[in-house]
Design a protein around this motif. Sequence first.
Motif, short mmCIF file in Angstrom:
data_model
loop_
_atom_site.label_atom_id
_atom_site.label_comp_id
_atom_site.label_asym_id
_atom_site.label_seq_id
_atom_site.Cartn_x
_atom_site.Cartn_y
_atom_site.Cartn_z
N LYS A 223 -14.24 17.60 8.86
CA LYS A 223 -13.38 16.49 9.29
C LYS A 223 -12.42 16.94 10.39
N GLU A 224 -11.92 18.16 10.28
CA GLU A 224 -11.04 18.69 11.34
C GLU A 224 -11.78 18.77 12.67
N LEU A 225 -13.00 19.27 12.62
CA LEU A 225 -13.78 19.41 13.85
C LEU A 225 -14.10 18.05 14.46
N MET A 226 -14.38 17.05 13.61
CA MET A 226 -14.69 15.72 14.12
C MET A 226 -13.51 15.12 14.88
N ARG A 227 -12.31 15.47 14.46
CA ARG A 227 -11.12 14.86 15.06
C ARG A 227 -10.48 15.76 16.12
N SER A 228 -10.99 16.97 16.28
CA SER A 228 -10.35 17.92 17.20
C SER A 228 -10.66 17.64 18.65
N GLY A 229 -11.80 16.94 18.92
CA GLY A 229 -12.21 16.74 20.31
C GLY A 229 -12.84 18.00 20.86
N GLY A 230 -13.19 17.97 22.13
CA GLY A 230 -13.81 19.14 22.75
C GLY A 230 -15.25 19.29 22.31
N ASP A 231 -15.80 20.44 22.63
CA ASP A 231 -17.21 20.73 22.34
C ASP A 231 -17.33 21.20 20.90
N ALA A 232 -17.59 20.28 19.96
CA ALA A 232 -17.59 20.61 18.54
C ALA A 232 -19.00 20.67 17.94
N GLY A 233 -20.01 20.32 18.71
CA GLY A 233 -21.36 20.21 18.17
C GLY A 233 -21.86 21.47 17.50
N LYS A 234 -21.73 22.62 18.15
CA LYS A 234 -22.24 23.87 17.60
C LYS A 234 -21.46 24.27 16.35
N ARG A 235 -20.13 24.08 16.38
CA ARG A 235 -19.31 24.44 15.22
C ARG A 235 -19.62 23.53 14.03
N LEU A 236 -19.88 22.26 14.31
CA LEU A 236 -20.25 21.35 13.23
C LEU A 236 -21.59 21.77 12.61
N ASP A 237 -22.53 22.13 13.44
CA ASP A 237 -23.84 22.54 12.95
C ASP A 237 -23.73 23.79 12.08
N PHE A 238 -22.93 24.75 12.51
CA PHE A 238 -22.75 25.99 11.75
C PHE A 238 -22.08 25.69 10.41
N THR A 239 -21.05 24.83 10.42
CA THR A 239 -20.34 24.50 9.18
C THR A 239 -21.25 23.77 8.20
N LEU A 240 -22.11 22.90 8.72
CA LEU A 240 -23.07 22.21 7.85
C LEU A 240 -24.05 23.21 7.20
N GLN A 241 -24.42 24.24 7.94
CA GLN A 241 -25.28 25.27 7.36
C GLN A 241 -24.58 25.98 6.20
N GLU A 242 -23.27 26.22 6.36
CA GLU A 242 -22.50 26.85 5.29
C GLU A 242 -22.43 25.93 4.07
N CYS A 243 -22.25 24.63 4.29
CA CYS A 243 -22.23 23.66 3.19
C CYS A 243 -23.56 23.68 2.45
N PHE A 244 -24.63 23.73 3.21
CA PHE A 244 -25.97 23.74 2.62
C PHE A 244 -26.14 24.97 1.73
N ARG A 245 -25.65 26.11 2.17
CA ARG A 245 -25.77 27.35 1.39
C ARG A 245 -25.03 27.22 0.06
N GLU A 246 -23.82 26.65 0.09
CA GLU A 246 -23.02 26.55 -1.13
C GLU A 246 -23.61 25.55 -2.12
N ILE A 247 -24.04 24.38 -1.64
CA ILE A 247 -24.58 23.37 -2.56
C ILE A 247 -25.92 23.84 -3.12
N ASN A 248 -26.67 24.61 -2.36
CA ASN A 248 -27.94 25.14 -2.84
C ASN A 248 -27.69 26.12 -3.99
N THR A 249 -26.65 26.94 -3.85
CA THR A 249 -26.29 27.88 -4.92
C THR A 249 -25.85 27.12 -6.17
N CYS A 250 -25.07 26.05 -5.99
CA CYS A 250 -24.65 25.24 -7.12
C CYS A 250 -25.85 24.67 -7.87
N GLY A 251 -26.82 24.19 -7.12
CA GLY A 251 -28.02 23.63 -7.74
C GLY A 251 -28.81 24.67 -8.52
N ASN A 252 -28.85 25.90 -7.99
CA ASN A 252 -29.58 26.97 -8.68
C ASN A 252 -28.86 27.43 -9.94
#
Length: 281
Positions: A223-252
């Motif tokens: 949410k911070e990145l979405m509202r920060s402006g500037g070139d946020a695409g790559k940082r958003l993609d990286f953060t989503l990968q981190e989210c995916f890693r954590e939720i995958n661990t929770c599921g396991n």
Amino acid sequence: MEGDGFTMTWEARSVNSRHLDVKWRLPVMVRSAEARFEKVVRRFASRGRVDISLNLQVHREGLMAVTFNAPQAAAMLDRLALFAQARGDAFSPDYNRLLSMNFLWDDAGAELDEAFITRLEEGLADALEDWNRSREAEAVALERDMLERIVRLEEWTAVIQERAPQIKEDRFAQVRERLREVLARNESELDEQRFLQEITLLSDKLDVSEEITRLNTHLGRLKELMRSGGDAGKRLDFTLQECFREINTCGNKVQDAQISHLVVDFKNEMEKCREQVQNLE
């Protein structure tokens, strides 16, 4: 846009990309000014695949810095006239069609009128300003969509956080009951100390508190990145990968039907977010 003795129509189309890649479709008479047009584009774009075309109608002969291959054009028209005559058809040449035949036109090598090129640059700048306004409008819609999805992910994370401790207690009770059944069949007694050791190991395997903490942090970061402006695409993609890693661990770790369904929905929403991120600069 209208100019002094000419009419220009600029069109810009683009898709996101890591680098700026501009493809031009320019009339022969202004191709020598492509480098100047490129500088105008770089004032408005930092990356993306951008296709830019110029439709130019010139009404003043002095602006035409091109030569016309009249002998080849005449030969083509003569052959068409003979073909029509052989078929018994009337032939009336459409000279306007010759304007779109690039092979009949060539750069005359003469210096282009400076005022003419400057006016074309102004027209291109206006088109790119409109292009950026369109991109910004699209970005607002994408931001709204992304934020709604992130809120949904936060709600599901809260459900997992609330449900996980009870799942752990239920699992402990199941293990204790199964041990009692096995020991009863073998006429043995439960070693409480041994049982506590096994429960401690099981507790570590089932504990998702650290994953939930990191997941909440990552969602807040999105949410911070979405509202920060500037070139946020790559940082958003990286953060989503981190989210995916954590939720995958929770599921396991948390083997529970309700949580498993949430994890699947969570991953599905994140995949949609990643697709949207590819459209953001």
